[in-house]
Design an enzyme around this catalytic site. Sequence first.
Site, PDB file in Angstrom:
ATOM      1  N   GLY A 129      13.263   3.829 -12.870  1.00  0.00           N
ATOM      2  CA  GLY A 129      12.598   4.744 -14.015  1.00  0.00           C
ATOM      3  C   GLY A 129      12.006   3.669 -14.952  1.00  0.00           C
ATOM      4  O   GLY A 129      12.171   2.581 -15.060  1.00  0.00           O
ATOM      5  N   LEU A 130      11.205   4.298 -15.709  1.00  0.00           N
ATOM      6  CA  LEU A 130      10.731   3.572 -16.955  1.00  0.00           C
ATOM      7  C   LEU A 130      11.787   3.068 -17.830  1.00  0.00           C
ATOM      8  O   LEU A 130      12.817   3.686 -17.927  1.00  0.00           O
ATOM      9  CB  LEU A 130       9.822   4.333 -17.859  1.00  0.00           C
ATOM     10  CG  LEU A 130       8.407   4.951 -16.902  1.00  0.00           C
ATOM     11  CD1 LEU A 130       7.682   5.885 -17.837  1.00  0.00           C
ATOM     12  CD2 LEU A 130       7.392   3.745 -16.466  1.00  0.00           C
ATOM     13  N   GLY A 176      16.263   6.692 -19.268  1.00  0.00           N
ATOM     14  CA  GLY A 176      17.691   6.914 -19.690  1.00  0.00           C
ATOM     15  C   GLY A 176      18.745   6.407 -18.259  1.00  0.00           C
ATOM     16  O   GLY A 176      19.884   7.034 -18.178  1.00  0.00           O
ATOM     17  N   GLY A 224     -29.677 -20.291   9.957  1.00  0.00           N
ATOM     18  CA  GLY A 224     -30.417 -19.890  11.212  1.00  0.00           C
ATOM     19  C   GLY A 224     -29.577 -19.423  12.263  1.00  0.00           C
ATOM     20  O   GLY A 224     -29.923 -19.402  13.300  1.00  0.00           O
ATOM     21  N   SER A 275      20.421   3.443 -17.919  1.00  0.00           N
ATOM     22  CA  SER A 275      21.674   2.984 -18.261  1.00  0.00           C
ATOM     23  C   SER A 275      22.537   3.985 -18.817  1.00  0.00           C
ATOM     24  O   SER A 275      23.652   3.955 -18.512  1.00  0.00           O
ATOM     25  CB  SER A 275      21.341   1.976 -19.503  1.00  0.00           C
ATOM     26  OG  SER A 275      20.321   1.014 -18.852  1.00  0.00           O
ATOM     27  N   ASP A 309     -20.185 -13.381  15.393  1.00  0.00           N
ATOM     28  CA  ASP A 309     -21.032 -13.883  14.474  1.00  0.00           C
ATOM     29  C   ASP A 309     -20.190 -13.423  13.061  1.00  0.00           C
ATOM     30  O   ASP A 309     -20.182 -12.653  12.869  1.00  0.00           O
ATOM     31  CB  ASP A 309     -22.333 -13.114  14.765  1.00  0.00           C
ATOM     32  CG  ASP A 309     -23.168 -13.449  13.612  1.00  0.00           C
ATOM     33  OD1 ASP A 309     -23.056 -14.366  12.937  1.00  0.00           O
ATOM     34  OD2 ASP A 309     -24.551 -12.664  13.667  1.00  0.00           O
ATOM     35  N   SER A 311      13.056  -1.492 -11.422  1.00  0.00           N
ATOM     36  CA  SER A 311      12.542  -1.586 -10.235  1.00  0.00           C
ATOM     37  C   SER A 311      11.369  -0.936  -9.827  1.00  0.00           C
ATOM     38  O   SER A 311      11.090   0.172  -9.216  1.00  0.00           O
ATOM     39  CB  SER A 311      13.752  -1.249  -9.201  1.00  0.00           C
ATOM     40  OG  SER A 311      14.209  -0.038  -9.470  1.00  0.00           O
TER      41      SER A 311
END
Length: 628
Positions: free
Chosen positions: A467-468, A472, A36, A474, A110, A541
């Site tokens: 990067g994925l 490359g 209510g 390393s 409210d 990262s």
Amino acid sequence: MAHQSDLIAEDIDAYLKAHEVKSLLRFLTCGSVDDGKSTLIGRLLYDSKMIFEDQLAALEADSRKVGTQGGEIDFALLVDGLAAEREQGITIDVAYRFFSTDKRKFIVADTPGHEQYTRNMVTGASTADAAVILIDARRGVLTQSRRHSYLVSLLGIRHVVLAVNKMDLVDWSQQVFDDIVADYRLFADQIGIRHFTAIPMSALKGDNITEPSPLSPWYDGPPLLRWLEDAPVEDVVAEQPFRMPVQWVNRPNLDFRGFSGFIAAGTVSPGDKIKALPSGRESTVARIVTLDGNLDRAVAGQSVTLTLTDEIDVSRGDVLAAAGDPPGVADQFETTLVWFDDEAMIPGRPYLMKMGARTVSAQVTEPKYKVNVNTLEHLAATRLELNEIGVCNLLLDAPIAFDPYAETKDLGGFILVDRMTHRTVGAGMIHFALRRSQNIHWQALDVSKAARAAQKGQTPRVVWLTGLSGAGKSTIANLLEKRLHAAGRHTYLLDGDNVRHGLNKDLGFTEEDRVENIRRVAEVAKLMTEAGLIVLVSFISPFRAERRMARELMAEGEFLEVHVHAPLAEAERRDVKGLYKKARAGQLKNFTGVDSPYEAPESPEIRIDTTQMTAEEAAEQIFTTLTL
Ligand code: ADP
């Protein structure tokens, strides 16, 4: 919309004057669907004559059409203005409404009652002086009532009404009312709500709203509106020591320098000794300047400009406080945090903390626990999801002036903001400063970073390759280090896999652990730049936020972000370590590119496309950029 009063016709000036000096009560209504709530607010607006004639006509027509109240006015229709709400039958956002009586002005927030709207309730409640907790007399104190009460107590709302509504549906039974009150009292004690006023009422019929109802001769307390008119508000804060966060430094010309802000607590007069924080410098109040002239005294709740007798350094976001009773200054706190964002709070991730006009970089540590808001149980947690509440430490990049939230809301309450989207992601309350932060100081060292770098004849840098897996990083980092080494540079290569064998041996690959992985590596890279080295970091990262944190740790211009790019399909084809294969076979969880996201840099200093360039060419390009 204005309040209807005979004075408006008779003497508009007198009316406006009276209206201006009326005190303001902000309150919150909480209850679940069907308790209510909307009806109650509609009733308050109606009884305080805050509804225009045309609205009333529309309301009567709507009530007939919707027919929930058998031809009588359905006040909920007035408040549940949104069509979507009406159709779903629930209130979905925080709505603020204004009304006034001859004694006071009111703003009512409210808020929706469902658990998934905890953040809305916290937003609505953060400025409230009082809370009206609605109970359906037929249903008693429910889980939701407990959750709402817990939040009310957490937010430090001191004035609480237990509105036992729908008494008409239990034949105004005193027994029912007394049982509900006794039940609630047990719970209230447990969560630290020491005082509350219980009122039996019928919002629909208007009993015990503005006038005592003849249907409850056994109840001798005030009707709701009278309680709202009489609830004490400002006095408590005015008695506390003086606190004024500086909103801005007002310097229209060389002769005037004032500090403007809203007085959060206490009172101030010319001649008072004040302290500016966090600097700790002291001075004396010369004048209190307002649009209406100088004041002899100003109190909590007023916005003023102070001038001081001395030229001390004060900036926006600083706090001016009573010199004899100043707030604390610290950069680490224990806090309660309420999480607002769809994206979870990850410990170690950098956020911005805003308290008043002050903004500081912040990190949150792993929750000590989170709270089940329905049972108040403490649960273990490594993160906080949307609408979750937990106790966490907050670590800031710079010290701030603070009071515990329970003492001064404005100096203990804060919000956290996402650094990139600027969304408000959480809100929190300071419990206390961590003592350890006050006992650790920076040790001054005689051999500086500059001296170490000069001895090596180089400028420290961080080359951050992201990067994925298999892109490359390393390979390129290794060639680059050889090239730098051959050129007589002092380097160190931090490689993701190598660091995980030692320093980060304890970390896995969940989002939390990845954030911590990067935080530690960034700190190590920073120490190495202090040692004067050129640091190569070869880490997937995957998250922008952490790469940005790393960048911000380093000196200006020191950080070189290199995006080593290979399309996922190409990295997967190379699959140097056989990890994509494992991930696809479901033997490796949270693998970047497969079932964990990679957020590519938006504006790296260098972008290498390894499908267009050999590893040697890439290393040479970075070398050239570094030695320019
Ligand atoms: P990461 O460190 O990003 O996981 P690695 O350097 O371990 O990636 O592996 C990348 C693989 O891709 C190596 O086998 C490398 O010989 C090969 N590769 C092919 N083209 C390139 C290029 N242009 N740059 C770097 N690596 C390349």
